[in-house]
Each structure stands twice: as structure tokens, then as C-alpha cells.
Design a protein around this motif. Structure first.
Motif, PDB file in Angstrom:
ATOM      1  N   UNK A 194      33.734 -30.342 -28.459  1.00  0.00           N
ATOM      2  CA  UNK A 194      33.703 -29.308 -27.435  1.00  0.00           C
ATOM      3  C   UNK A 194      35.113 -28.831 -27.199  1.00  0.00           C
ATOM      4  N   UNK A 195      35.265 -27.519 -27.164  1.00  0.00           N
ATOM      5  CA  UNK A 195      36.582 -26.950 -26.925  1.00  0.00           C
ATOM      6  C   UNK A 195      36.597 -26.374 -25.526  1.00  0.00           C
ATOM      7  N   UNK A 196      37.504 -26.844 -24.706  1.00  0.00           N
ATOM      8  CA  UNK A 196      37.457 -26.388 -23.315  1.00  0.00           C
ATOM      9  C   UNK A 196      38.049 -24.999 -23.178  1.00  0.00           C
ATOM     10  N   UNK A 197      38.955 -24.634 -24.097  1.00  0.00           N
ATOM     11  CA  UNK A 197      39.540 -23.292 -24.003  1.00  0.00           C
ATOM     12  C   UNK A 197      38.532 -22.233 -24.392  1.00  0.00           C
ATOM     13  N   UNK A 198      37.822 -22.478 -25.478  1.00  0.00           N
ATOM     14  CA  UNK A 198      36.845 -21.500 -25.930  1.00  0.00           C
ATOM     15  C   UNK A 198      35.506 -21.706 -25.242  1.00  0.00           C
ATOM     16  N   UNK A 199      35.349 -22.803 -24.442  1.00  0.00           N
ATOM     17  CA  UNK A 199      34.083 -23.125 -23.793  1.00  0.00           C
ATOM     18  C   UNK A 199      32.928 -23.151 -24.771  1.00  0.00           C
ATOM     19  N   UNK A 200      33.178 -23.774 -25.896  1.00  0.00           N
ATOM     20  CA  UNK A 200      32.174 -23.787 -26.956  1.00  0.00           C
ATOM     21  C   UNK A 200      31.868 -25.214 -27.358  1.00  0.00           C
ATOM     22  N   UNK A 201      30.635 -25.401 -27.824  1.00  0.00           N
ATOM     23  CA  UNK A 201      30.255 -26.675 -28.396  1.00  0.00           C
ATOM     24  C   UNK A 201      30.030 -26.491 -29.878  1.00  0.00           C
ATOM     25  N   UNK A 202      30.618 -27.356 -30.695  1.00  0.00           N
ATOM     26  CA  UNK A 202      30.452 -27.233 -32.132  1.00  0.00           C
ATOM     27  C   UNK A 202      29.712 -28.450 -32.635  1.00  0.00           C
ATOM     28  N   UNK A 203      28.554 -28.192 -33.266  1.00  0.00           N
ATOM     29  CA  UNK A 203      27.805 -29.293 -33.858  1.00  0.00           C
ATOM     30  C   UNK A 203      28.242 -29.414 -35.303  1.00  0.00           C
ATOM     31  N   UNK A 204      28.743 -30.574 -35.669  1.00  0.00           N
ATOM     32  CA  UNK A 204      29.074 -30.819 -37.071  1.00  0.00           C
ATOM     33  C   UNK A 204      29.946 -29.747 -37.667  1.00  0.00           C
TER      34      UNK A 204
END
Lengths: 193, 394
Positions: free
Chosen positions: B32-42
Motif C-alpha cells: 500500500x502506498x500512502x502517497x498515491x493512496x493505492x493498494x497493489x496486489x502482487x
């Protein structure tokens, strides 16, 4: 009234407090356990429900909450697990996982997967394994490597080169008076365990 | 019938059909990137531009799969990416040696009841690596040292069967090296405890294993041009520079050019990977790799020991450190009697995917169908059928 603020560090230094062996071992063990951690920061996203995936299918969410009570027991277990500090994220992850499942999964299947959904934490699994592995001569615990026969090498905590001396108070190693000064300025007894 | 090989590591999952040329690497965690507010699966991590403060969620803990919710999402992604048609596919999955029973049961439930694969082979990664080694070199004995993210396993093999007395596990892996490097940099230079991804890059680019520890320490003490070890690493700032890089020796002066943030690695370059060989440096009482190799071989019957010493194989992510092969050779040579010939093999380029290639060879072997458990058998007998076939103690 104005003198209420005192620095714990200075107080300790003035007292010349010397940590005993047990405390030093405890500190060392804490440092080693820190090596196992995945993250040193908190999960900021999980606490904030602005993740777009959660807002996609409100209907699915409703269906999910009505469906069965095992979800509430999972929440209880999740909150009981002392390992993680992101309990809420576990619940959100659970919802996430059901949202991302292929649409062809039937409702019946969700109920029977009780084994997979009931998540046990590592400590529980370890205890279970200890019980079941007593019957086998070779198991997860027996193959762990034994202690090393070689003596421990000592390195300065500040610069990393070979160290000959230890700090009297806390036991950290240093190599020269310059490194000792740096150690005293920064970390000596910063956290008294 | 298609055969899909999934080398399920705690850090990277190596996957592919047996007809594929090389495996696909997927990060086996959610970030999870807090700057981009994104969750990346694999694999979605490839789309990430800003790696600072990346928050990791690993389904593995100490190398054992604990969190199946996360793993299921990653497996969905892997299978979708390769267009796997589950009922028509036979699956090979790797697990650690002496995996927990609960994890094994969950895995079989997931594979057969949820995905519906045709058949399953649950095997250890060192076993696959040994299979490849024994076949390509036409030998009978092999000692596999699989040093990965969570731990290092040392396992002797005879013609594909593991020799139980010689198995050893060192609870030190790439994860601990990265965390140790984060700690030392945070103490000595710059606070980087949150930057696992960036420091991992630093470790992979700059760290190496020294063959002569004492003399490297002496060189690192020099200042100026005589210190050939110290290097600067330029940290990414995600405004212009997306990925950090290490400066060459001439450019590494310790003084940053404008708008650059550098960290200077001196003796950390070789003291951090030294933990693999001397865990006692940091206070872990276990043996290092060299000592454990000797301990493992000495607990095997004496008539096979020289064969095992002649066929030592280093695989896994940590085998990519430069200088590991020479250093292990030197250390083991000092500990072992002169009458044994010592020979160490290590393919640095392919050490991550060595086990996967072993799985590929095994899938194409004619004896493969005898090794698997089919869905029909599982539906009838359940976990006990798999336990009977795959368990090491049988």
C-alpha cells in the motif's frame, strides 16, 4: 511548577544507572524481534475507508453482513490477535477478498470454506504443530540448527568496526572515545526497558 | 493435460506452465502506498511510481503461509495472468520443509475445492532444485542450500529422496538482512525505517560477501581514495528520479550534488550479508551457513559424506550475493578434513528460478503422474491421502 518537566535521559545519566544482565538480555531480544517485523509504520490507508474498492459494491456488502455469523467470530479473532496492530485492515481485507472473488462463486461455497476463513495466527499454529509433531522424530522443531561453536565477534554500535569496550551503563559496544561520546549523546538508555 | 508450476516463495512467487520458457515473477504480498493512496496486489506494484513509505502485507510469517485471504487474491491474479484453466491443469506447489499441517490442509482445500485443479503435487523447493542438479550433472547425491527471504534450509538428497538426518534450518534470511541494514542506516545516517523497498534495492545493488573479512575491514578504515569499499547511493526523490542508483567508485566522494540525497555505505556493504555466515554478530545464537553445512553432512552416514561434499548447491535469493560461493568454499574448507574433496555450485543469475526450472523438468518427467494426488482421490480420502503421499516422514 515550571520545573515539572525533566528529561528522563539526563536523570538516568546523573544517577549513573547500570542495567543488569536480565534487562540487557531483554533489550537484545526486543532488538532481534524487531528484525522479524514487516513494517515499522502504521497502515494509514486501512483506517481511512476511502479505498475505492470498498465503495464499489454496497449491495455485496449488505449480502455479506446478513449471510452468516461466522464473520463476527472472525472479527473477534482478528481483534484478539495480538500480533498485528492493523486490526481494522484485516476486516477490510476480508471484505476486499470477497469483492475480488470471481463472480461465478456460489453463495453456498462461501459458507463451507470455514477452514480458510478462520484465520489462526502464527503463535497458535506453532503450538498446534508442537503437539502434533511429538510423534515424529524429525519435525519442524528438530531440524532447527543448533548453537554456533564459534565465539561472538564484537562490533562497535556507532561505526561498525571492531570493538574492544562496552558502555558501563547499557552494555553497548564501542571502539573509541569518539564513538562513546556519540553513543552518550544519542542512545544510551534512551529506552529503559 | 497442462502442468502449472508455482514456486510459492515468501517474497516472490515464480509461476508458469511447464511449456513456458522462463517463469513469471510476482511479488507474493500486497503493498500500500500512502502517497498515491493505492493498494497493489502482487504484480500491480509495477504500476507504482512512488515507492516511499510502502506498507507491506505479507501472507507469510516466518516463512509459513498464515494469511490465506491475501494469498488467495495474489493467486487469483497469477492464475488469471497466465490464463490457467483449473480443471484441466495439474498443479505443482512448493512449501517449506516440514510445513505446518494446518497450512497444508488449507492449501489442499483451496486448490481442490475452490479452484478445482485436476491434481496436485506438494513438494519442497530444495527437492526441485536437487532434481534439476541431479539430472543435469548425472549424479546421485546432492546437498542443497536454499537461502531465501525467511530462512535457509540445508537438505541432502539421494536420487530425489531427502535424507532426513541431514536437514537443517537457519532462521535467517533476506528479510532480516534488509531490516538490519535499515537499522544501521537509521542509526548512523538517515531515518529509513519505513523505506523497506528502497533499502532492499540498496542491499541488492551494493552489498556483497567478502572473502577476507579482516582485510576488508582494514581497507574500510582508510579515508579518501585508499578506501575502495565506500560507495554513495543516490536516493530516489520521486520528483525526477524514480529509482535510486549507486555511484561508481570515482564519483563516490560523500558529498552530494545539489538536490541529491545520498547515503554512504562503508563497512555495511559486507558486514550485513556476513550475518548469513555469522548470525552471532548480531546476537542470534544459531550457526551460520558454513558451519551448518558441516553439521548437516556429519550427521549423515559416513559412506556418503564425500559425495555430499562434492555436490553442494547454493540456490535461493541470497545466493545472488557476489562472493557467497567463494566464501562458503573457504569457510567449509577450513572446517572439513583434507580427505574430502569440496565442490560448490552456484548459478548466480538463475538462483531465484532454479527450483522453478527443476519443477519444469519434473513435470516433463515420465514418472510425474505417479507423484501427484488427483482430485478424485482427494474427494474420497481428504487430507490423509495427501499426507500419505507427500509427507517426509513416510
Amino acid at each position: 511548577m515550571t520545573d515539572n518537566r525533566e528529561s528522563a535521559r539526563l536523570k538516568n545519566l546523573e544517577r549513573g544507572q547500570i542495567l543488569d544482565e536480565a534487562t540487557r538480555l531483554r533489550r537484545q531480544r526486543k532488538a532481534l524481534e524487531a528484525l522479524e517485523r514487516d513494517n515499522f509504520q502504521d497502515d494509514l490507508i486501512a483506517l481511512n475507508v476511502s479505498d475505492h474498492r470498498l465503495q464499489i459494491n454496497k449491495k455485496f456488502q449488505q449480502r455479506f453482513t446478513i449471510e452468516d455469523e461466522s464473520e463476527s467470530t472472525i472479527k473477534e479473532n482478528a481483534s484478539n490477535s495480538s500480533l498485528t496492530n492493523n486490526v481494522k485492515s484485516e476486516n477490510i481485507e476480508l471484505v476486499n477478498s470477497f469483492l475480488s472473488e470471481p463472480p461465478s462463486t456460489k453463495r453456498k461455497k462461501l459458507k463451507t470454506e470455514s477452514k480458510l476463513r478462520y484465520r489462526k495466527n502464527f503463535a497458535t499454529l506453532l503450538e498446534e504443530e508442537l503437539l502434533t509433531s511429538q510423534e515424529n522424530k524429525f519435525n519442524y522443531f528438530s531440524i532447527c540448527v543448533s548453537d554456533t561453536k564459534f565465539p561472538k565477534r564484537k562490533f562497535c554500535a556507532v561505526c561498525g568496526f571492531n570493538s574492544n569496550y562496552t558502555c558501563v551503563q547499557c552494555g553497548t559496544r564501542y571502539c573509541s572515545t569518539k564513538c562513546l561520546q556519540t553513543h552518550r549523546d544519542t542512545r544510551c538508555l534512551k529506552w529503559t526497558a | 493435460m497442462n502442468k502449472f508450476i508455482l514456486d510459492n516463495g515468501a517474497y516472490l512467487a515464480k509461476s508458469g506452465f511447464s511449456t513456458d520458457e522462463y517463469p513469471k515473477m510476482t511479488p507474493n504480498y500486497i503493498t500500500k502506498s500512502k502517497n498515491a493512496r493505492e493498494t497493489y496486489i502482487g504484480n500491480e506494484l509495477e504500476d507504482c511510481k512512488d515507492f516511499s513509505g510502502l506498507f507491506y502485507q505479507l501472507p507469510f510469517q516466518k516463512g509459513i503461509l498464515v494469511n490465506w485471504e491475501i494469498e488467495r487474491q495474489i493467486w487469483n491474479q497469477i492464475f488469471k495472468r497466465s490464463n490457467v484453466d483449473c480443471p484441466q491443469t495439474q498443479l505443482i506447489v512448493t512449501e517449506p520443509i516440514f510445513n505446518f499441517t494446518y497450512t497444508q490442509e488449507c492449501l489442499e482445500e483451496l486448490v481442490f475445492e475452490e479452484y478445482g485443479f485436476d491434481s496436485l503435487l506438494r513438494i519442497n523447493a530444495p527437492n526441485l532444485a536437487a532434481f534439476k542438479y541431479l539430472k543435469t550433472n548425472a549424479k546421485d547425491f546432492c546437498l542443497v542450500v536454499d537461502s531465501g527471504y525467511s530462512f535457509t534450509h540445508i537438505a541432502p538428497f539421494y536420487k530425489g529422496n531427502i535424507i532426513l538426518e541431514g536437514i537443517r534450518r537457519i532462521n535467517l534470511g533476506g528479510k532480516h538482512l534488509t531490516n538490519y541494514l535499515k537499522e544501521t542506516i537509521s542509526y548512523r545516517q538517515l531515518m529509513v525505517m519505513d523505506e523497506t523497498y528502497v533499502i532492499n534495492q540498496v542491499k541488492e545493488e551494493l552489498c556483497y560477501i567478502s572473502t577476507d573479512f579482516e582485510s576488508d575491514m582494514k581497507i574500510a578504515k582508510f579515508k579518501g581514495k585508499e578506501n575502495t569499499i565506500a560507495r554513495d547511493y543516490v536516493l530516489p526523490d520521486y520528483a525526477g528520479l524514480c529509482k535510486g542508483y549507486a555511484k561508481s567508485q570515482e564519483e563516490s566522494t560523500g558529498i552530494p550534488l545539489d538536490s541529491e540525497q545520498i547515503i554512504r555505505l562503508n563497512n555495511e556493504r559486507f558486514t550485513v550479508p556476513e550475518l548469513l555466515l555469522h548470525p552471532s554478530d548480531i546476537g542470534i545464537k544459531e550457526m551460520g551457513i558454513a558451519e551448518a553445512i558441516v553439521d548437516s553432512v556429519e550427521s549423515c552416514p559416513s559412506n556418503i559424506r564425500n559425495e555430499l561434499y562434492e555436490n553442494v548447491l547454493l540456490v535461493g535469493g541470497n545466493a545472488k550475493f557476489k562472493g557467497l560461493k567463494e566464501r562458503v568454499f573457504k569457510d567449509v574448507r577450513c572446517l572439513v578434513s583434507n580427505k574430502y574433496k569440496l565442490n560448490i555450485t552456484c548459478d548466480e543469475e538463475n538462483s531465484l528460478s532454479y527450483a522453478w526450472y527443476g519443477g519444469k523438468m519434473l513435470a516433463e518427467d515420465k514418472e510425474f503422474d505417479d507423484l501427484v494426488v488427483t482430485k478424485k482421490v482427494y474427494d474420497e480420502f481428504g487430507h490423509s491421502a495427501c499426507k500419505k503421499k507427500f509427507d517426509l516422514n513416510n
